[in-house]
Design a protein around this motif. Structure first.
Motif, PDB file in Angstrom:
ATOM      1  N   MET A   1     -19.869 -21.860  -6.638  1.00 50.71           N
ATOM      2  CA  MET A   1     -19.484 -21.212  -5.391  1.00 50.71           C
ATOM      3  C   MET A   1     -18.495 -20.090  -5.699  1.00 50.71           C
ATOM      4  N   PRO A   2     -18.653 -18.947  -5.047  1.00 51.60           N
ATOM      5  CA  PRO A   2     -17.709 -17.855  -5.303  1.00 51.60           C
ATOM      6  C   PRO A   2     -16.339 -18.122  -4.679  1.00 51.60           C
ATOM      7  N   ARG A   3     -15.331 -17.551  -5.290  1.00 52.71           N
ATOM      8  CA  ARG A   3     -13.963 -17.631  -4.761  1.00 52.71           C
ATOM      9  C   ARG A   3     -13.822 -16.578  -3.667  1.00 52.71           C
ATOM     10  N   LEU A   4     -12.903 -16.821  -2.732  1.00 51.91           N
ATOM     11  CA  LEU A   4     -12.708 -15.884  -1.629  1.00 51.91           C
ATOM     12  C   LEU A   4     -12.344 -14.492  -2.150  1.00 51.91           C
ATOM     13  N   ALA A   5     -11.559 -14.420  -3.222  1.00 53.06           N
ATOM     14  CA  ALA A   5     -11.161 -13.120  -3.776  1.00 53.06           C
ATOM     15  C   ALA A   5     -12.359 -12.305  -4.265  1.00 53.06           C
ATOM     16  N   GLU A   6     -13.478 -12.978  -4.573  1.00 49.79           N
ATOM     17  CA  GLU A   6     -14.686 -12.270  -5.000  1.00 49.79           C
ATOM     18  C   GLU A   6     -15.473 -11.738  -3.806  1.00 49.79           C
ATOM     19  N   LEU A   7     -15.180 -12.254  -2.632  1.00 48.79           N
ATOM     20  CA  LEU A   7     -15.934 -11.922  -1.421  1.00 48.79           C
ATOM     21  C   LEU A   7     -15.156 -11.083  -0.416  1.00 48.79           C
ATOM     22  N   ALA A   8     -13.844 -10.972  -0.646  1.00 49.10           N
ATOM     23  CA  ALA A   8     -13.005 -10.311   0.363  1.00 49.10           C
ATOM     24  C   ALA A   8     -11.751  -9.738  -0.280  1.00 49.10           C
ATOM     25  N   LEU A   9     -11.224  -8.734   0.375  1.00 48.80           N
ATOM     26  CA  LEU A   9      -9.899  -8.214   0.035  1.00 48.80           C
ATOM     27  C   LEU A   9      -8.894  -9.088   0.770  1.00 48.80           C
ATOM     28  N   ILE A  10      -7.870  -9.548   0.066  1.00 49.34           N
ATOM     29  CA  ILE A  10      -6.832 -10.382   0.680  1.00 49.34           C
ATOM     30  C   ILE A  10      -5.519  -9.648   0.515  1.00 49.34           C
ATOM     31  N   VAL A  11      -4.876  -9.331   1.627  1.00 55.01           N
ATOM     32  CA  VAL A  11      -3.662  -8.525   1.604  1.00 55.01           C
ATOM     33  C   VAL A  11      -2.514  -9.298   2.242  1.00 55.01           C
ATOM     34  N   THR A  12      -1.387  -9.323   1.575  1.00 53.75           N
ATOM     35  CA  THR A  12      -0.172  -9.899   2.135  1.00 53.75           C
ATOM     36  C   THR A  12       0.415  -8.891   3.107  1.00 53.75           C
ATOM     37  N   GLY A  13       0.881  -9.361   4.241  1.00 52.53           N
ATOM     38  CA  GLY A  13       1.489  -8.472   5.226  1.00 52.53           C
ATOM     39  C   GLY A  13       2.781  -7.857   4.711  1.00 52.53           C
ATOM     40  N   VAL A  14       3.382  -7.020   5.523  1.00 52.60           N
ATOM     41  CA  VAL A  14       4.609  -6.309   5.151  1.00 52.60           C
ATOM     42  C   VAL A  14       5.725  -6.623   6.146  1.00 52.60           C
ATOM     43  N   ALA A  15       6.944  -6.434   5.691  1.00 50.98           N
ATOM     44  CA  ALA A  15       8.103  -6.628   6.577  1.00 50.98           C
ATOM     45  C   ALA A  15       8.220  -5.417   7.495  1.00 50.98           C
ATOM     46  N   PRO A  16       8.298  -5.650   8.796  1.00 57.45           N
ATOM     47  CA  PRO A  16       8.485  -4.513   9.710  1.00 57.45           C
ATOM     48  C   PRO A  16       9.843  -3.863   9.460  1.00 57.45           C
ATOM     49  N   PRO A  17       9.909  -2.535   9.443  1.00 60.01           N
ATOM     50  CA  PRO A  17      11.210  -1.871   9.306  1.00 60.01           C
ATOM     51  C   PRO A  17      12.137  -2.279  10.455  1.00 60.01           C
ATOM     52  N   SER A  18      13.417  -2.166  10.243  1.00 60.57           N
ATOM     53  CA  SER A  18      14.367  -2.591  11.274  1.00 60.57           C
ATOM     54  C   SER A  18      14.490  -1.580  12.408  1.00 60.57           C
ATOM     55  N   ASP A  19      14.116  -0.340  12.156  1.00 59.59           N
ATOM     56  CA  ASP A  19      14.242   0.668  13.212  1.00 59.59           C
ATOM     57  C   ASP A  19      12.994   0.690  14.087  1.00 59.59           C
ATOM     58  N   GLY A  20      13.167   1.174  15.289  1.00 59.96           N
ATOM     59  CA  GLY A  20      12.089   1.221  16.262  1.00 59.96           C
ATOM     60  C   GLY A  20      11.042   2.253  15.919  1.00 59.96           C
ATOM     61  N   GLY A  21       9.987   2.237  16.658  1.00 56.95           N
ATOM     62  CA  GLY A  21       8.895   3.178  16.452  1.00 56.95           C
ATOM     63  C   GLY A  21       7.694   2.748  17.255  1.00 56.95           C
ATOM     64  N   GLY A  22       6.586   3.392  17.030  1.00 56.81           N
ATOM     65  CA  GLY A  22       5.409   3.120  17.826  1.00 56.81           C
ATOM     66  C   GLY A  22       4.337   2.313  17.142  1.00 56.81           C
ATOM     67  N   VAL A  23       4.590   1.840  15.893  1.00 57.96           N
ATOM     68  CA  VAL A  23       3.583   1.079  15.169  1.00 57.96           C
ATOM     69  C   VAL A  23       3.732  -0.403  15.500  1.00 57.96           C
ATOM     70  N   ARG A  24       2.622  -1.063  15.795  1.00 62.92           N
ATOM     71  CA  ARG A  24       2.650  -2.481  16.157  1.00 62.92           C
ATOM     72  C   ARG A  24       2.547  -3.363  14.911  1.00 62.92           C
ATOM     73  N   PHE A  25       3.288  -4.488  14.952  1.00 68.15           N
ATOM     74  CA  PHE A  25       3.260  -5.470  13.867  1.00 68.15           C
ATOM     75  C   PHE A  25       2.879  -6.828  14.422  1.00 68.15           C
ATOM     76  N   ILE A  26       2.068  -7.556  13.663  1.00 69.23           N
ATOM     77  CA  ILE A  26       1.593  -8.883  14.049  1.00 69.23           C
ATOM     78  C   ILE A  26       2.409  -9.928  13.311  1.00 69.23           C
ATOM     79  N   GLN A  27       3.081 -10.771  14.071  1.00 67.10           N
ATOM     80  CA  GLN A  27       3.791 -11.906  13.493  1.00 67.10           C
ATOM     81  C   GLN A  27       2.934 -13.150  13.698  1.00 67.10           C
ATOM     82  N   MET A  28       3.308 -14.238  13.048  1.00 63.73           N
ATOM     83  CA  MET A  28       2.506 -15.450  13.107  1.00 63.73           C
ATOM     84  C   MET A  28       2.274 -15.921  14.546  1.00 63.73           C
TER      85      MET A  28
END
Length: 183
Positions: A1-28
């Motif tokens: 059976m293939p591993r998920l890494a062979e079938l998909a890109l897996i990306v760790t999220g990023v820390a939202p900057p502390s300053d405001g702005g218009g970009v949306r961030f998804i938390q758990m």
């Protein structure tokens, strides 16, 4: 059976900057539409920052249960934060709805939790997700399973909305009944 890494890109999220702005961030918590309150911050500068696209699957990196979701329109274009993995399947090999259904299987969740680290809120290492073996039946079968799972998710969401509407209607009827007594 293939591993998920062979079938998909897996990306760790990023820390939202502390300053405001218009970009949306998804938390758990935002993976649950009932608790969603996307934060807006400045655009991320990390090279791995990846906005959510239609074919993605979002997976919390922490918690006692594994919850994989397909993003709705509100999450598209938002950036996952550190506590959310973005999984982008190769749609020629892996159906996104099938993958989300597979990741929510109790046995898969238990397997991922055995590799968790941390005492208070266990964290699933990215490597555990990457090494997860994923059964890959023919795409037609994946789409059938994924479609069934998507219908079940939609039915559950509609059921929740219906129960909430019924509760509001009942409360309004009771309040209205008391108004007639006071009149």
């Amino acid at each position: 059976m293939p591993r998920l890494a062979e079938l998909a890109l897996i990306v760790t999220g990023v820390a939202p900057p502390s300053d405001g702005g218009g970009v949306r961030f998804i938390q758990m918590k935002d993976l649950d539409p009932e608790r969603r309150q996307l934060v807006r911050r400045a655009a991320p500068t990390a090279g791995r920052a990846t906005p959510v696209e239609r074919g993605d699957v979002l997976v919390p990196s922490r918690g006692e249960r594994t919850l994989a979701i397909r993003p709705d329109s509100e999450l598209l274009g938002a950036f996952p934060s550190l506590d959310v993995y973005l999984v982008r399947p190769d749609e020629g090999r892996l159906d996104p709805d099938y993958l989300a259904a597979f990741l929510t299987l109790p046995a898969v969740g238990a397997s991922l939790r055995t590799s968790t680290a941390g005492a208070s809120l266990p964290r699933i290492p990215k490597e555990a997700l990457s090494e997860l073996e994923v059964p890959t039946p023919p795409m037609e079968r994946q789409r059938a399973i994924g479609g069934l799972a998507a219908c079940a998710r939609e039915q559950a969401l509609l059921g929740t909305r219906l129960r909430d509407a019924e509760a509001r209607l009942t409360a309004a009827c009771i309040a209205s009944a008391f108004k007639t007594i006071e009149a």
